[in-house]
Design a protein around this motif. Sequence first.
Motif, PDB file in Angstrom:
ATOM      1  N   VAL A 125       0.836  -1.202   0.000  1.00 42.51           N
ATOM      2  CA  VAL A 125       0.000   0.000   0.000  1.00 42.51           C
ATOM      3  C   VAL A 125       0.873   1.255   0.000  1.00 42.51           C
ATOM      4  O   VAL A 125       0.592   2.227  -0.719  1.00 42.51           O
ATOM      5  N   ALA A 126       1.950   1.232   0.784  1.00 42.64           N
ATOM      6  CA  ALA A 126       2.826   2.399   0.871  1.00 42.64           C
ATOM      7  C   ALA A 126       3.522   2.680  -0.456  1.00 42.64           C
ATOM      8  O   ALA A 126       3.535   3.826  -0.934  1.00 42.64           O
ATOM      9  N   ILE A 127       4.109   1.658  -1.068  1.00 39.67           N
ATOM     10  CA  ILE A 127       4.843   1.908  -2.310  1.00 39.67           C
ATOM     11  C   ILE A 127       3.890   2.272  -3.446  1.00 39.67           C
ATOM     12  O   ILE A 127       4.207   3.118  -4.298  1.00 39.67           O
ATOM     13  N   ALA A 128       2.693   1.690  -3.459  1.00 39.00           N
ATOM     14  CA  ALA A 128       1.712   2.056  -4.483  1.00 39.00           C
ATOM     15  C   ALA A 128       1.249   3.493  -4.290  1.00 39.00           C
ATOM     16  O   ALA A 128       1.089   4.249  -5.259  1.00 39.00           O
ATOM     17  N   GLY A 129       1.039   3.892  -3.031  1.00 40.33           N
ATOM     18  CA  GLY A 129       0.617   5.260  -2.758  1.00 40.33           C
ATOM     19  C   GLY A 129       1.692   6.274  -3.087  1.00 40.33           C
ATOM     20  O   GLY A 129       1.418   7.334  -3.673  1.00 40.33           O
ATOM     21  N   VAL A 130       2.935   5.963  -2.732  1.00 40.40           N
ATOM     22  CA  VAL A 130       4.047   6.888  -3.024  1.00 40.40           C
ATOM     23  C   VAL A 130       4.267   6.995  -4.527  1.00 40.40           C
ATOM     24  O   VAL A 130       4.484   8.090  -5.066  1.00 40.40           O
ATOM     25  N   TRP A 131       4.217   5.868  -5.219  1.00 34.05           N
ATOM     26  CA  TRP A 131       4.486   5.872  -6.657  1.00 34.05           C
ATOM     27  C   TRP A 131       3.412   6.654  -7.422  1.00 34.05           C
ATOM     28  O   TRP A 131       3.693   7.344  -8.387  1.00 34.05           O
ATOM     29  N   CYS A 132       2.161   6.540  -6.985  1.00 31.75           N
ATOM     30  CA  CYS A 132       1.088   7.212  -7.716  1.00 31.75           C
ATOM     31  C   CYS A 132       0.985   8.698  -7.394  1.00 31.75           C
ATOM     32  O   CYS A 132       0.236   9.426  -8.059  1.00 31.75           O
ATOM     33  N   PHE A 147      -4.249   4.046 -12.289  1.00 27.51           N
ATOM     34  CA  PHE A 147      -3.608   2.981 -13.062  1.00 27.51           C
ATOM     35  C   PHE A 147      -2.258   2.611 -12.452  1.00 27.51           C
ATOM     36  O   PHE A 147      -1.928   1.426 -12.318  1.00 27.51           O
ATOM     37  N   THR A 148      -1.478   3.614 -12.065  1.00 27.19           N
ATOM     38  CA  THR A 148      -0.159   3.348 -11.481  1.00 27.19           C
ATOM     39  C   THR A 148      -0.271   2.577 -10.181  1.00 27.19           C
ATOM     40  O   THR A 148       0.467   1.607  -9.945  1.00 27.19           O
ATOM     41  N   ALA A 149      -1.196   2.979  -9.310  1.00 26.75           N
ATOM     42  CA  ALA A 149      -1.350   2.299  -8.024  1.00 26.75           C
ATOM     43  C   ALA A 149      -1.750   0.835  -8.224  1.00 26.75           C
ATOM     44  O   ALA A 149      -1.208  -0.059  -7.566  1.00 26.75           O
ATOM     45  N   LEU A 150      -2.677   0.597  -9.143  1.00 26.13           N
ATOM     46  CA  LEU A 150      -3.124  -0.777  -9.369  1.00 26.13           C
ATOM     47  C   LEU A 150      -2.025  -1.636  -9.972  1.00 26.13           C
ATOM     48  O   LEU A 150      -1.822  -2.795  -9.562  1.00 26.13           O
ATOM     49  N   VAL A 151      -1.286  -1.082 -10.938  1.00 27.35           N
ATOM     50  CA  VAL A 151      -0.223  -1.852 -11.594  1.00 27.35           C
ATOM     51  C   VAL A 151       0.915  -2.135 -10.618  1.00 27.35           C
ATOM     52  O   VAL A 151       1.456  -3.253 -10.581  1.00 27.35           O
ATOM     53  N   VAL A 152       1.291  -1.141  -9.814  1.00 34.04           N
ATOM     54  CA  VAL A 152       2.371  -1.347  -8.842  1.00 34.04           C
ATOM     55  C   VAL A 152       1.967  -2.425  -7.835  1.00 34.04           C
ATOM     56  O   VAL A 152       2.745  -3.345  -7.535  1.00 34.04           O
ATOM     57  N   GLY A 153       0.751  -2.334  -7.301  1.00 37.66           N
ATOM     58  CA  GLY A 153       0.302  -3.352  -6.356  1.00 37.66           C
ATOM     59  C   GLY A 153       0.262  -4.731  -6.980  1.00 37.66           C
ATOM     60  O   GLY A 153       0.693  -5.715  -6.374  1.00 37.66           O
ATOM     61  N   LEU A 154      -0.236  -4.813  -8.220  1.00 38.05           N
ATOM     62  CA  LEU A 154      -0.318  -6.100  -8.914  1.00 38.05           C
ATOM     63  C   LEU A 154       1.073  -6.681  -9.161  1.00 38.05           C
ATOM     64  O   LEU A 154       1.299  -7.893  -8.942  1.00 38.05           O
ATOM     65  N   CYS A 155       2.007  -5.852  -9.589  1.00 39.09           N
ATOM     66  CA  CYS A 155       3.358  -6.339  -9.892  1.00 39.09           C
ATOM     67  C   CYS A 155       4.086  -6.818  -8.644  1.00 39.09           C
ATOM     68  O   CYS A 155       4.750  -7.862  -8.658  1.00 39.09           O
ATOM     69  N   VAL A 156       3.963  -6.068  -7.551  1.00 38.99           N
ATOM     70  CA  VAL A 156       4.618  -6.497  -6.311  1.00 38.99           C
ATOM     71  C   VAL A 156       3.997  -7.806  -5.820  1.00 38.99           C
ATOM     72  O   VAL A 156       4.698  -8.704  -5.344  1.00 38.99           O
ATOM     73  N   GLY A 157       2.676  -7.936  -5.942  1.00 38.70           N
ATOM     74  CA  GLY A 157       2.041  -9.194  -5.573  1.00 38.70           C
ATOM     75  C   GLY A 157       2.515 -10.349  -6.431  1.00 38.70           C
ATOM     76  O   GLY A 157       2.716 -11.471  -5.943  1.00 38.70           O
ATOM     77  N   CYS A 272      -4.310  -4.235  -2.537  1.00 34.06           N
ATOM     78  CA  CYS A 272      -3.467  -3.218  -1.901  1.00 34.06           C
ATOM     79  C   CYS A 272      -3.387  -1.958  -2.764  1.00 34.06           C
ATOM     80  O   CYS A 272      -3.341  -0.831  -2.237  1.00 34.06           O
ATOM     81  N   GLY A 273      -3.364  -2.119  -4.083  1.00 34.43           N
ATOM     82  CA  GLY A 273      -3.360  -0.962  -4.962  1.00 34.43           C
ATOM     83  C   GLY A 273      -4.638  -0.143  -4.819  1.00 34.43           C
ATOM     84  O   GLY A 273      -4.601   1.106  -4.799  1.00 34.43           O
ATOM     85  N   ILE A 274      -5.789  -0.832  -4.718  1.00 31.51           N
ATOM     86  CA  ILE A 274      -7.055  -0.124  -4.494  1.00 31.51           C
ATOM     87  C   ILE A 274      -7.018   0.600  -3.147  1.00 31.51           C
ATOM     88  O   ILE A 274      -7.443   1.764  -3.031  1.00 31.51           O
TER      89      ILE A 274
END
Length: 377
Positions: A125-132, A147-157, A272-274
Amino acid sequence: MSDSTPTATPDRPEALPAQSPPVDPVVTGAVGKGPAHGPGGTGRLSWWRGDGGEGARRNLGLIGVLVVLILIGVATRPDLYGDSGWVWNNILTILKLASVVGVVTVGMTFVIIGGGIDLSVGAIVAIAGVWCTTLATQSYGAGGMIFTALVVGLCVGLVNGLLVSYGKLVPFIATLAMMVAARGLAAEISDKQTQVSDNATINGIASTDLLGIPLLVYILVAVVAAGWVLLNRTTFGRRTVAVGGNPEAARLAGIDVRRHTVLLYALSGLCCGIAAIMLTAQATSAQAAMANLYELDAIAAAIIGGTLLSGGRGTIVGSLLGVVIFSTITNLFAINGLSTEAQNMVKGGIIVAAVLVQQFQFRSLTQFLGRNRLTTG
């Protein structure tokens, strides 16, 4: 004279073959082993007492816990609970408080049912929030941020799933390492600073109400509904239960256990991205320390809701009730001016009690008492 099977006649009752006593379908259903549900109420009662009704009984117990917490609030702060307007606003506050953790818990529930664990959800959640919320991402508007938050969360997962499935790392170790690495990367991206969200659309997610209910609550309901359908009405859900219950049997049944495990962790990362978008909207900012200890809240809520840590069993509705219970406890402590330390001690006691209940079911108690009666007899 040729050998032949004796024929049963009235004067030769000994020739009757041995027969099993007739099986009562209602009795069979009473132990939860058969689908016997007759037109009467006995079949439904058998289902309620058997394994099929275990989830319903647990959810009913969780609702009872919520009622007890509300009664405690009424007893301790009758001045507040006497105001109907305040009560409604307080309910919405509890639901908003539960919304972000609730979305994370849906993904965590799938992972635990599948036999894993994810300690990195807070860091994701933190890295997705910071990145977006970087300036580069915000320049693409609300769509680019989501889009960035969802993709970052999906990729880390996905990385978590690959480490667990194909890297053959223990889920605890793999996700613990990801928790540390993701927090470090988030701090590096944000330069250890708080990044402010200037997008009015994103910030409005937390302040928008539809029919008097916050948009965050609608998002939580949508994610919970999608998770319930996915777990209970699709092949993916049945495979998740099979993989968590017995991975080897699932493999022999033709399920690609490794690929399914990757998908489970990817689903957790997507949730987590959501949650990162929702939390960023609430704080109108993001930082590397956001969503701290969300992994413990999500795991605790799933356990309270009846999800087995060993995998193979769990419900989305139960996990949601677990989140609401913890949010109600937090709200109860806040309106009574109690310390956070006391709140954490109560939460820890509830987690221990929930695990003990899982290991020592009521059926075990009845079997124990039955054995004692036989022994004393």
